[in-house]
Design a protein around this motif. Structure first.
Motif, PDB file in Angstrom:
ATOM      1  N   GLN A  41       0.852  -1.110   0.325  1.00 48.99           N
ATOM      2  CA  GLN A  41      -0.164   0.017  -0.245  1.00 48.99           C
ATOM      3  C   GLN A  41       1.533   1.564  -0.044  1.00 48.99           C
ATOM      4  O   GLN A  41       0.272   2.359  -1.130  1.00 48.99           O
ATOM      5  CB  GLN A  41      -0.278   0.194   0.859  1.00 48.99           C
ATOM      6  CG  GLN A  41      -1.761   0.990   1.353  1.00 48.99           C
ATOM      7  CD  GLN A  41      -3.083   1.099   2.702  1.00 48.99           C
ATOM      8  OE1 GLN A  41      -2.398   0.641   3.444  1.00 48.99           O
ATOM      9  NE2 GLN A  41      -3.870   1.867   2.229  1.00 48.99           N
ATOM     10  N   LEU A  42       1.764   1.131   0.583  1.00 46.68           N
ATOM     11  CA  LEU A  42       2.942   2.476   1.179  1.00 46.68           C
ATOM     12  C   LEU A  42       3.587   2.158  -0.465  1.00 46.68           C
ATOM     13  O   LEU A  42       3.369   3.657  -1.002  1.00 46.68           O
ATOM     14  CB  LEU A  42       4.253   2.149   2.289  1.00 46.68           C
ATOM     15  CG  LEU A  42       3.199   2.420   3.731  1.00 46.68           C
ATOM     16  CD1 LEU A  42       4.564   1.459   4.694  1.00 46.68           C
ATOM     17  CD2 LEU A  42       2.297   3.775   3.698  1.00 46.68           C
ATOM     18  N   GLU A  43       4.056   1.621  -0.753  1.00 48.70           N
ATOM     19  CA  GLU A  43       4.453   1.785  -2.235  1.00 48.70           C
ATOM     20  C   GLU A  43       3.721   2.338  -3.570  1.00 48.70           C
ATOM     21  O   GLU A  43       4.088   3.407  -4.139  1.00 48.70           O
ATOM     22  CB  GLU A  43       4.973   0.783  -3.109  1.00 48.70           C
ATOM     23  CG  GLU A  43       6.572  -0.451  -2.066  1.00 48.70           C
ATOM     24  CD  GLU A  43       6.577  -1.416  -2.631  1.00 48.70           C
ATOM     25  OE1 GLU A  43       6.210  -2.154  -3.184  1.00 48.70           O
ATOM     26  OE2 GLU A  43       8.160  -1.804  -2.019  1.00 48.70           O
TER      27      GLU A  43
ATOM     28  N   ALA B 229       3.609   5.830  -2.767  1.00 44.71           N
ATOM     29  CA  ALA B 229       5.177   6.223  -3.198  1.00 44.71           C
ATOM     30  C   ALA B 229       4.973   6.650  -4.381  1.00 44.71           C
ATOM     31  O   ALA B 229       5.878   7.301  -5.232  1.00 44.71           O
ATOM     32  CB  ALA B 229       5.801   5.844  -2.586  1.00 44.71           C
ATOM     33  N   TYR B 230       4.055   5.908  -5.558  1.00 40.55           N
ATOM     34  CA  TYR B 230       4.729   5.335  -7.104  1.00 40.55           C
ATOM     35  C   TYR B 230       3.853   4.843  -7.441  1.00 40.55           C
ATOM     36  O   TYR B 230       3.650   5.450  -9.396  1.00 40.55           O
ATOM     37  CB  TYR B 230       5.650   3.648  -7.408  1.00 40.55           C
ATOM     38  CG  TYR B 230       6.511   3.769  -6.617  1.00 40.55           C
ATOM     39  CD1 TYR B 230       8.151   4.880  -6.972  1.00 40.55           C
ATOM     40  CD2 TYR B 230       7.514   2.899  -5.255  1.00 40.55           C
ATOM     41  CE1 TYR B 230       9.690   4.660  -6.306  1.00 40.55           C
ATOM     42  CE2 TYR B 230       8.804   2.997  -5.311  1.00 40.55           C
ATOM     43  CZ  TYR B 230       9.235   3.824  -4.894  1.00 40.55           C
ATOM     44  OH  TYR B 230      10.736   3.716  -4.743  1.00 40.55           O
TER      45      TYR B 230
ATOM     46  N   LEU C 271       1.927   5.234 -13.120  1.00 38.62           N
ATOM     47  CA  LEU C 271       2.810   5.754 -12.508  1.00 38.62           C
ATOM     48  C   LEU C 271       2.728   7.264 -11.790  1.00 38.62           C
ATOM     49  O   LEU C 271       2.057   7.908 -13.098  1.00 38.62           O
ATOM     50  CB  LEU C 271       4.031   4.667 -12.677  1.00 38.62           C
ATOM     51  CG  LEU C 271       4.076   3.959 -12.785  1.00 38.62           C
ATOM     52  CD1 LEU C 271       5.612   3.476 -13.664  1.00 38.62           C
ATOM     53  CD2 LEU C 271       4.878   3.287 -11.210  1.00 38.62           C
ATOM     54  N   ASN C 272       3.204   7.935 -10.984  1.00 43.32           N
ATOM     55  CA  ASN C 272       3.563   9.094 -11.031  1.00 43.32           C
ATOM     56  C   ASN C 272       5.485   9.690 -11.492  1.00 43.32           C
ATOM     57  O   ASN C 272       6.162   8.324 -11.608  1.00 43.32           O
ATOM     58  CB  ASN C 272       3.537   9.680  -9.393  1.00 43.32           C
ATOM     59  CG  ASN C 272       4.390   9.230  -8.389  1.00 43.32           C
ATOM     60  OD1 ASN C 272       5.584   8.226  -8.539  1.00 43.32           O
ATOM     61  ND2 ASN C 272       4.049   8.609  -7.507  1.00 43.32           N
ATOM     62  N   ARG C 273       5.831  10.306 -11.044  1.00 46.73           N
ATOM     63  CA  ARG C 273       7.450  10.800 -11.426  1.00 46.73           C
ATOM     64  C   ARG C 273       8.036   9.856 -10.717  1.00 46.73           C
ATOM     65  O   ARG C 273       9.079   9.896 -11.217  1.00 46.73           O
ATOM     66  CB  ARG C 273       7.185  11.896 -11.301  1.00 46.73           C
ATOM     67  CG  ARG C 273       8.554  12.818 -12.455  1.00 46.73           C
ATOM     68  CD  ARG C 273       9.026  14.512 -11.748  1.00 46.73           C
ATOM     69  NE  ARG C 273      10.232  15.159 -12.879  1.00 46.73           N
ATOM     70  CZ  ARG C 273       9.798  15.836 -13.270  1.00 46.73           C
ATOM     71  NH1 ARG C 273       8.727  16.247 -14.331  1.00 46.73           N
ATOM     72  NH2 ARG C 273      10.572  15.756 -14.193  1.00 46.73           N
ATOM     73  N   ARG C 274       8.180   9.975  -9.372  1.00 46.98           N
ATOM     74  CA  ARG C 274       9.307   9.218  -8.754  1.00 46.98           C
ATOM     75  C   ARG C 274       9.009   7.358  -9.391  1.00 46.98           C
ATOM     76  O   ARG C 274       9.824   6.702  -9.584  1.00 46.98           O
ATOM     77  CB  ARG C 274       8.745   8.988  -7.204  1.00 46.98           C
ATOM     78  CG  ARG C 274       9.788   8.017  -6.424  1.00 46.98           C
ATOM     79  CD  ARG C 274       9.100   8.264  -4.910  1.00 46.98           C
ATOM     80  NE  ARG C 274       9.091   9.362  -4.410  1.00 46.98           N
ATOM     81  CZ  ARG C 274       9.408   9.743  -3.261  1.00 46.98           C
ATOM     82  NH1 ARG C 274       8.041   8.886  -2.663  1.00 46.98           N
ATOM     83  NH2 ARG C 274       8.735  10.888  -2.913  1.00 46.98           N
TER      84      ARG C 274
END
Length: 189
Positions: A8-10, A13-14, A22-25
């Motif tokens: 969930q945290l990944e 974050a992503y 996907l986001n930029r990170r």
């Protein structure tokens, strides 16, 4: 429970929460993995940077909720025309980036055309019932072994701005053979 929380945290974050891609990170991490896979004899990845044409006008005319719906719909259309092994990400604002794995110039041009067609094929239906026609402009680059993310994105961005100068709703591929110039390979339909 720990594994589920980590996953969930990944995702947080992503993954871009608005578009579901996907986001930029997440994209930067994926590009670094792609760089590690590149070998001189292997097919190279293609990189496309695109933005939604006249997006500010959509926000100004229909509001930011409508703009959010347009962003989410463009992401869905990108996912519809790219292969499962390709990566789509929201680069920021109304910009998206796509990595095409195992690509060549012809495939890069073909997928760019599919994206152009998928975005402009029909208006986006907004929650209030309005229908907003949309188009996109694309800058593309066939990634070289020597490219970093910054240099590859810079070349695709150069091609994107060349496409905008030519009138939007089209794709331009950065042409290394022409000594680093951006060459149009696609025109508006």
């Amino acid at each position: 429970a720990v594994r589920e929380r980590t996953e969930q945290l990944e995702r947080i974050a992503y993954v871009d929460q608005l578009s579901g891609v996907l986001n930029r990170r997440g994209f930067i991490e994926a590009f670094m993995q792609e760089e590690r896979r590149m070998a001189p004899e292997a097919a190279r990845p293609g990189l496309l940077i695109l933005d939604i044409d006249n997006f500010k006008a959509i926000n100004d005319t229909h509001g930011h909720v409508a703009g959010d719906e347009v962003i989410a719909e463009v992401a869905r259309r990108l996912l519809d025309v790219t292969r499962e092994e390709d990566l789509c990400a929201r680069w920021g604002g109304d910009e998206f980036v796509v990595i095409l794995r195992a690509c060549d110039f012809r495939a890069l041009a073909a997928v760019g055309e599919k994206i152009l067609d998928a975005v402009r094929v029909r208006p986006v239906e907004l929650p209030g019932g309005d229908r907003v026609p949309i188009t996109t402009t694309i800058g593309a680059h066939l990634v070289e072994l020597s490219d970093t993310l910054e240099s590859a994105a810079g070349k695709a961005d150069t091609a994107l701005y060349a496409a905008k100068r030519q009138g939007r709703n089209r794709m331009v591929i950065y042409d290394l053979a022409a000594h680093g110039s951006a060459t149009a390979v696609s025109r508006v339909a």
